[in-house]
Every structure is written in structure tokens, then in C-alpha cells.
Scaffold this motif. Sequence first.
Motif, PDB file in Angstrom:
ATOM      1  N   ILE A  14       2.468  -8.199 -12.320  1.00 22.57           N
ATOM      2  CA  ILE A  14       3.118  -7.650 -11.127  1.00 22.57           C
ATOM      3  C   ILE A  14       4.287  -8.504 -10.632  1.00 22.57           C
ATOM      4  O   ILE A  14       5.281  -7.997 -10.128  1.00 22.57           O
ATOM      5  CB  ILE A  14       2.085  -7.411 -10.002  1.00 22.57           C
ATOM      6  N   GLN A  71       5.931   1.623 -10.943  1.00 23.11           N
ATOM      7  CA  GLN A  71       5.297   2.930 -10.712  1.00 23.11           C
ATOM      8  C   GLN A  71       5.589   3.883 -11.890  1.00 23.11           C
ATOM      9  O   GLN A  71       4.687   4.557 -12.388  1.00 23.11           O
ATOM     10  CB  GLN A  71       5.833   3.520  -9.409  1.00 23.11           C
ATOM     11  N   PHE A 114       6.629  -9.917 -12.167  1.00 23.22           N
ATOM     12  CA  PHE A 114       7.889  -9.607 -12.832  1.00 23.22           C
ATOM     13  C   PHE A 114       8.555  -8.371 -12.222  1.00 23.22           C
ATOM     14  O   PHE A 114       9.767  -8.200 -12.348  1.00 23.22           O
ATOM     15  CB  PHE A 114       7.662  -9.412 -14.341  1.00 23.22           C
ATOM     16  N   ARG A 116      10.650 -16.207  -6.787  1.00 24.10           N
ATOM     17  CA  ARG A 116      11.922 -15.484  -6.723  1.00 24.10           C
ATOM     18  C   ARG A 116      11.813 -14.245  -5.845  1.00 24.10           C
ATOM     19  O   ARG A 116      12.735 -13.920  -5.100  1.00 24.10           O
ATOM     20  CB  ARG A 116      12.336 -15.035  -8.128  1.00 24.10           C
ATOM     21  N   ALA A 117      10.685 -13.543  -5.966  1.00 28.77           N
ATOM     22  CA  ALA A 117      10.498 -12.314  -5.177  1.00 28.77           C
ATOM     23  C   ALA A 117      10.589 -12.619  -3.682  1.00 28.77           C
ATOM     24  O   ALA A 117      11.269 -11.918  -2.936  1.00 28.77           O
ATOM     25  CB  ALA A 117       9.146 -11.669  -5.500  1.00 28.77           C
ATOM     26  N   TRP A 150       7.935  -1.518   0.229  1.00 27.59           N
ATOM     27  CA  TRP A 150       8.752  -2.700  -0.035  1.00 27.59           C
ATOM     28  C   TRP A 150      10.108  -2.595   0.637  1.00 27.59           C
ATOM     29  O   TRP A 150      10.694  -3.596   1.025  1.00 27.59           O
ATOM     30  CB  TRP A 150       8.888  -2.940  -1.545  1.00 27.59           C
ATOM     31  N   GLU A 151      10.590  -1.363   0.749  1.00 22.72           N
ATOM     32  CA  GLU A 151      11.849  -1.205   1.495  1.00 22.72           C
ATOM     33  C   GLU A 151      11.643  -1.537   2.974  1.00 22.72           C
ATOM     34  O   GLU A 151      12.472  -2.200   3.595  1.00 22.72           O
ATOM     35  CB  GLU A 151      12.392   0.217   1.329  1.00 22.72           C
ATOM     36  N   TRP A 207       9.408  -2.236  -7.936  1.00 18.26           N
ATOM     37  CA  TRP A 207       8.194  -1.432  -7.712  1.00 18.26           C
ATOM     38  C   TRP A 207       8.356  -0.020  -8.258  1.00 18.26           C
ATOM     39  O   TRP A 207       7.394   0.591  -8.706  1.00 18.26           O
ATOM     40  CB  TRP A 207       7.811  -1.422  -6.228  1.00 18.26           C
ATOM     41  N   GLU A 208       9.576   0.479  -8.226  1.00 17.70           N
ATOM     42  CA  GLU A 208       9.802   1.800  -8.835  1.00 17.70           C
ATOM     43  C   GLU A 208       9.628   1.734 -10.347  1.00 17.70           C
ATOM     44  O   GLU A 208       9.021   2.626 -10.943  1.00 17.70           O
ATOM     45  CB  GLU A 208      11.199   2.314  -8.474  1.00 17.70           C
ATOM     46  N   GLN A 237      -2.156   4.267  -4.540  1.00 21.13           N
ATOM     47  CA  GLN A 237      -0.703   4.438  -4.597  1.00 21.13           C
ATOM     48  C   GLN A 237      -0.240   4.446  -6.059  1.00 21.13           C
ATOM     49  O   GLN A 237       0.558   5.268  -6.466  1.00 21.13           O
ATOM     50  CB  GLN A 237      -0.041   3.308  -3.801  1.00 21.13           C
ATOM     51  N   GLN A 277      11.519  -5.263   3.228  1.00 23.36           N
ATOM     52  CA  GLN A 277      12.841  -5.874   3.063  1.00 23.36           C
ATOM     53  C   GLN A 277      13.684  -5.708   4.338  1.00 23.36           C
ATOM     54  O   GLN A 277      14.319  -6.654   4.799  1.00 23.36           O
ATOM     55  CB  GLN A 277      13.552  -5.223   1.872  1.00 23.36           C
ATOM     56  N   GLU A 318       7.833  -7.391  -8.807  1.00 22.43           N
ATOM     57  CA  GLU A 318       8.115  -7.809  -7.429  1.00 22.43           C
ATOM     58  C   GLU A 318       9.420  -8.574  -7.311  1.00 22.43           C
ATOM     59  O   GLU A 318      10.099  -8.506  -6.290  1.00 22.43           O
ATOM     60  CB  GLU A 318       6.982  -8.709  -6.907  1.00 22.43           C
ATOM     61  N   ALA A 319       9.738  -9.334  -8.363  1.00 20.98           N
ATOM     62  CA  ALA A 319      10.952 -10.158  -8.324  1.00 20.98           C
ATOM     63  C   ALA A 319      12.207  -9.306  -8.135  1.00 20.98           C
ATOM     64  O   ALA A 319      13.257  -9.829  -7.774  1.00 20.98           O
ATOM     65  CB  ALA A 319      11.065 -11.000  -9.593  1.00 20.98           C
ATOM     66  N   HIS A 320      12.097  -7.989  -8.367  1.00 17.98           N
ATOM     67  CA  HIS A 320      13.251  -7.101  -8.166  1.00 17.98           C
ATOM     68  C   HIS A 320      13.139  -6.234  -6.908  1.00 17.98           C
ATOM     69  O   HIS A 320      13.898  -5.267  -6.758  1.00 17.98           O
ATOM     70  CB  HIS A 320      13.443  -6.209  -9.398  1.00 17.98           C
ATOM     71  N   GLY A 321      12.177  -6.545  -6.039  1.00 19.17           N
ATOM     72  CA  GLY A 321      12.070  -5.809  -4.785  1.00 19.17           C
ATOM     73  C   GLY A 321      11.689  -4.351  -4.998  1.00 19.17           C
ATOM     74  O   GLY A 321      11.011  -4.014  -5.967  1.00 19.17           O
ATOM     75  N   PRO A 322      12.140  -3.469  -4.067  1.00 17.15           N
ATOM     76  CA  PRO A 322      11.746  -2.046  -4.129  1.00 17.15           C
ATOM     77  C   PRO A 322      12.054  -1.417  -5.493  1.00 17.15           C
ATOM     78  O   PRO A 322      11.268  -0.619  -5.994  1.00 17.15           O
ATOM     79  CB  PRO A 322      12.596  -1.399  -3.037  1.00 17.15           C
ATOM     80  N   ALA A 325       0.822  -1.221   0.000  1.00 14.06           N
ATOM     81  CA  ALA A 325       0.000   0.000   0.000  1.00 14.06           C
ATOM     82  C   ALA A 325       0.851   1.264   0.000  1.00 14.06           C
ATOM     83  O   ALA A 325       0.359   2.345  -0.311  1.00 14.06           O
ATOM     84  CB  ALA A 325      -0.958  -0.005   1.186  1.00 14.06           C
ATOM     85  N   PRO A 360       7.033   1.567  -3.476  1.00 10.19           N
ATOM     86  CA  PRO A 360       8.443   1.156  -3.312  1.00 10.19           C
ATOM     87  C   PRO A 360       8.942   1.354  -1.876  1.00 10.19           C
ATOM     88  O   PRO A 360       9.697   0.526  -1.363  1.00 10.19           O
ATOM     89  CB  PRO A 360       9.193   2.110  -4.256  1.00 10.19           C
ATOM     90  N   MET A 407       8.219 -16.254 -10.826  1.00  7.71           N
ATOM     91  CA  MET A 407       8.680 -14.903 -10.504  1.00  7.71           C
ATOM     92  C   MET A 407       8.299 -14.511  -9.072  1.00  7.71           C
ATOM     93  O   MET A 407       9.059 -13.875  -8.357  1.00  7.71           O
ATOM     94  CB  MET A 407       8.073 -13.887 -11.487  1.00  7.71           C
ATOM     95  N   TYR A 408       7.077 -14.883  -8.675  1.00  4.49           N
ATOM     96  CA  TYR A 408       6.671 -14.599  -7.289  1.00  4.49           C
ATOM     97  C   TYR A 408       7.564 -15.360  -6.316  1.00  4.49           C
ATOM     98  O   TYR A 408       7.942 -14.842  -5.267  1.00  4.49           O
ATOM     99  CB  TYR A 408       5.203 -14.978  -7.056  1.00  4.49           C
ATOM    100  N   GLN A 448      14.807 -12.752  -3.651  1.00  6.53           N
ATOM    101  CA  GLN A 448      14.974 -11.306  -3.433  1.00  6.53           C
ATOM    102  C   GLN A 448      14.848 -10.995  -1.934  1.00  6.53           C
ATOM    103  O   GLN A 448      15.628 -10.247  -1.368  1.00  6.53           O
ATOM    104  CB  GLN A 448      13.920 -10.570  -4.260  1.00  6.53           C
TER     105      GLN A 448
END
Lengths: 270, 270
Positions: free
Chosen positions: B61, B76, B63, A106-107, A72-73, B72-73, B111, A76, B65-69, A66, A69, A103-104, A111
Motif C-alpha cells: 500500500i 482501486q 507505494f 514520502r506519502a 485522500w482528497e 489510491w485510484e 471500499q 490533502q 499512498e506515496a502518490h496521494g489520491p 475508508a 481516493p 514510501m510511507y 506528497q
Amino acid sequence: MTKQEIIKQIFSKKSYLCVGLDTDINKIPSHLKSAEDPIFEFNKQIIDATYEYAVAYKPNIAFYEAHGPKGWESLQKTIEYIPDDIFTIADAKRGDIGNTSKMYARAFFEQMNFDSITVAPYMGSDSVEPFLEFENKWVILLALTSNQGSKDFQYLKVNDQSLFEEVLQKSQDWGDSENMMYVVGATRTDQLEKIRKSIPNHFLLVPGVGAQGGNLSDVSEKGLNKDCGLLVNSSRGIIYASDEKNFAQVAAQKAKSIQEEMEGYLAKWC
Amino acid sequence: MTKQEIIKQIFSKKSYLCVGLDTDINKIPSHLKSAEDPIFEFNKQIIDATYEYAVAYKPNIAFYEAHGPKGWESLQKTIEYIPDDIFTIADAKRGDIGNTSKMYARAFFEQMNFDSITVAPYMGSDSVEPFLEFENKWVILLALTSNQGSKDFQYLKVNDQSLFEEVLQKSQDWGDSENMMYVVGATRTDQLEKIRKSIPNHFLLVPGVGAQGGNLSDVSEKGLNKDCGLLVNSSRGIIYASDEKNFAQVAAQKAKSIQEEMEGYLAKWC
């Protein structure tokens, strides 16, 4: 984390408490709001205070998403902060076609180093299996959820049993009690005894104690097995027990009192 | 976005093509990998090249999320870059108890300014309704998916019909054709005619054309209604049509050729 490691932790802490980190910026104590990352700061203090009484932490991913980014930080940082010997659950309810589920996975498993993820069963085997390919990681599959809407589909009769029983049965082909658990809501104790009989060795993640009305004694009597076999989650009842400066201390007291109740049930039924 | 606005766009562009942004860092052209944000750079060029032929974009999504924050950037930035007059779909397959679904709705509708989100039905009414409380936003509910595993549960017989038909039927009480669409996989054309009869006015999001084996002509013949009523997604077939420097141009050619095929079907069956 292996099943043996989970069990060892449970009997060492005499607890099967999972603390749900449904961290809502609007509900955390006001003195934390000026922190650089209020959500992480809140989680950090909750973890420090409850670590002694809990065997698992379960961040509810929606509460972090919500915030985009930045959320998500916070997530993490939270997962990195949780000590390695505690089981971690990404409460994410994911599930998609194979290449997407991968991919999920991996997330959440690469990640971020979660031990497990909650997965929705509707899309079937190939939506779940990519999560099972990771060693010492877990799928926690939705079976019977604690909300009112669970009655819409989960209780429907298929092949002479309820849909949630069909999910339990069919998914036995995908994984086993070493890499798969099930969500069974604490408000469904009428079904818990039957579920325990049909899957005697699996761990169950039981949300819904507290704010949602589930009863710990009932859940424990019907759900415990020889390895314990339960992770009972409490979120709001612990983390929002107080919104004052001493919130973490009050959360610790709440967690301690649940742990003590659990210690009794482990001695009695396990 | 309203239903009328979606329809207007379809007939103006003579297209019901949705481009799936399943952007995988391992599959994008190598010359982009040195960009500051390769995923966004790829999406930007794909959007610029295909905008003329598409009426919707659907970031997957997982794809991101797999890269974290950082992922998400990229997401966005992508959603902010897509022109306002194009329909946007967060392909997220979310769904949880009420207070959690509300957080997911905030993530994707507030968001990030998505027009719609894909939602899994297993947890029932109160897991879906929080998404329906947002004006001019859409729930795209999973009904019959394109993957092999869809056979595990979606075709099970309940109340004399398949589970996916039960989902279609029950969810009519939650929303209507102005705020709800359904996912029906392109590999399920044997069922599409029946589905179209049971929900004559709803839009259907149809993934699975191309890489997953679905056929556009079949889908269109069986799925089109007077308002068009279809959004047909292609991801890999367009965005990875080439991994050379001119990838965007090749993607545009692929999108154009699908649009031209769609123009014919709209003239014939609509």
C-alpha cells in the motif's frame, strides 16, 4: 517544524491541545452532507473555530482511507488548509521494512506536508529510521497506548522491564528529542511519572483524554516538563460536541475550556 | 475467500506463489510512463502475464499512498482488475484502537474488496478484532518479519519464549486458521520449523524470498503442511526482472520458474 517552534507556539497560545480530526461522515451535522466535500467542509469549520486554542491537528488517517481516493482528497485539502504555524500529525501507525517505510515517509512528508507521523515499533529500527531522514519532521513512536489491548504485549516483562519501556530505551539510539516523540495513552497515568523520568526531554503525544476516560489534570501533573513536553489530544469531545448548525461554535467553546485548564497547569507545573 | 477455496486454487495451479505489487513509478519501463495511469498499466500487464502461475497478489500500500489520491485510484483499479478467484492481500501493516481499526477494515474490505490485510500486533486484541468481524476476510498478523530490525523486539524473551511466539500464542484467542494467517519472513528459516509445529494448521505468508535473501527450498521444506499452508511472496524478483518492453513476458518466465519449483516441493513434502 523544529522543537523550538513547537515550544514557542505552546507558550504563546498557553495551550498544548491537539485536536484530533477523526472525521466520520456519519457523525457530522446533517446540513453539511450536501456540501461538495462534506469531510473537508467539516474540518475547515472546525479548524477555523479551534485554531486559536490548539497547537496541533491530528487527522486520523483511517477515517479518510475508508472513503478511498475521495477520502485522500479530503485529507490533502485538510492538510493544505491547516495554517503553517500549527504542528500537524498524521495519525497513521505505519511501519514496514526500510524501502516501504521510505514510501510511507514520502506519502506523508512530501506528497502531503505533515510535520509528523505516528509509527508502530514492532518491526524495529530499520522500519522507523527512514522517517527520521527528513529534516524538521518527526516520528511519534507508539510506546504505551490507551486501549484495552495494550495489556496484551506492551506490559510484558522483557529484560526486567516492560516491553514499552524497552521500546523507549532502544529507540533512543534511533533519534532524539528533536525528531522523536512518543505516544503514551492518557489512561496510563500510573506509568506516566516513570516514563517522564526515563525520557525527561521528549515530547509525549497523549491521546485518550475524554471519550476514552483519561484525566487532563493527572496527565499534566505527571507529564509536563520545563518545555511543556506534552501534546494532549482530544478528538470526539471537541469535534462532535454538537451535531447542530452551530457545531463549530460549540467545538470552539470546548477547545477554549480545555485551553484554559491547560493554561492553569502550565502556570502551576511548568 | 474461504480457506478451502485458497487450498483448491493452490493444488489446481500447483503453486503457492504470491506476486507482490510494489509498483514504483521510478522502476517501471519507460515506455509505460506516458500511459494515463502508468502504475495501473504496469500492474495490469504483470497480472495478465503471471495470473497462470500465481495464487495471490499483494499490493504494497505504501507505494500507492506515496502518490496521494491518484495512487489510491491506481490501487482501486488494480484490485478491481485482479480476477475474483485469486487471493488478494493489502500489505498495509495497519492496527489502531478499535474504532479506528474498524475504519481501516472498511477501507480495505468494503471500499476496496481485498480478501485480507496485514496487521501489526503491538496494540493487542482490540486493534486486531475489528478486522476479524468480516466474513470470509482474513487478518495476516505480523509475527516474525524478514528485516534486520526484527531483532530489536520480536526475539526478546517474554514468559520463557520470544515475543513473536507470544504473539502467535495470544492471537490464537482472537481468530483461527480459517480467518487468520501470520507473516513469517523467509530469512527466518531457523525458526520456521518450530513455528510450524506450534501452529500446524495456519497459513503463513512468507515474504523475503529473492531480493531480501530468503531461500524457497528451505522455506518450503520447513513450512509446508498437508494443505500447503504457505503463500510465498516475490515482488522485485518478478515485477522488475526486466525494464524493457517485454517486461511482462520476462516476469511471466520468472513466475513460471518459481511455480515449477513449487510444484516439485508440493509433490515432495505435501
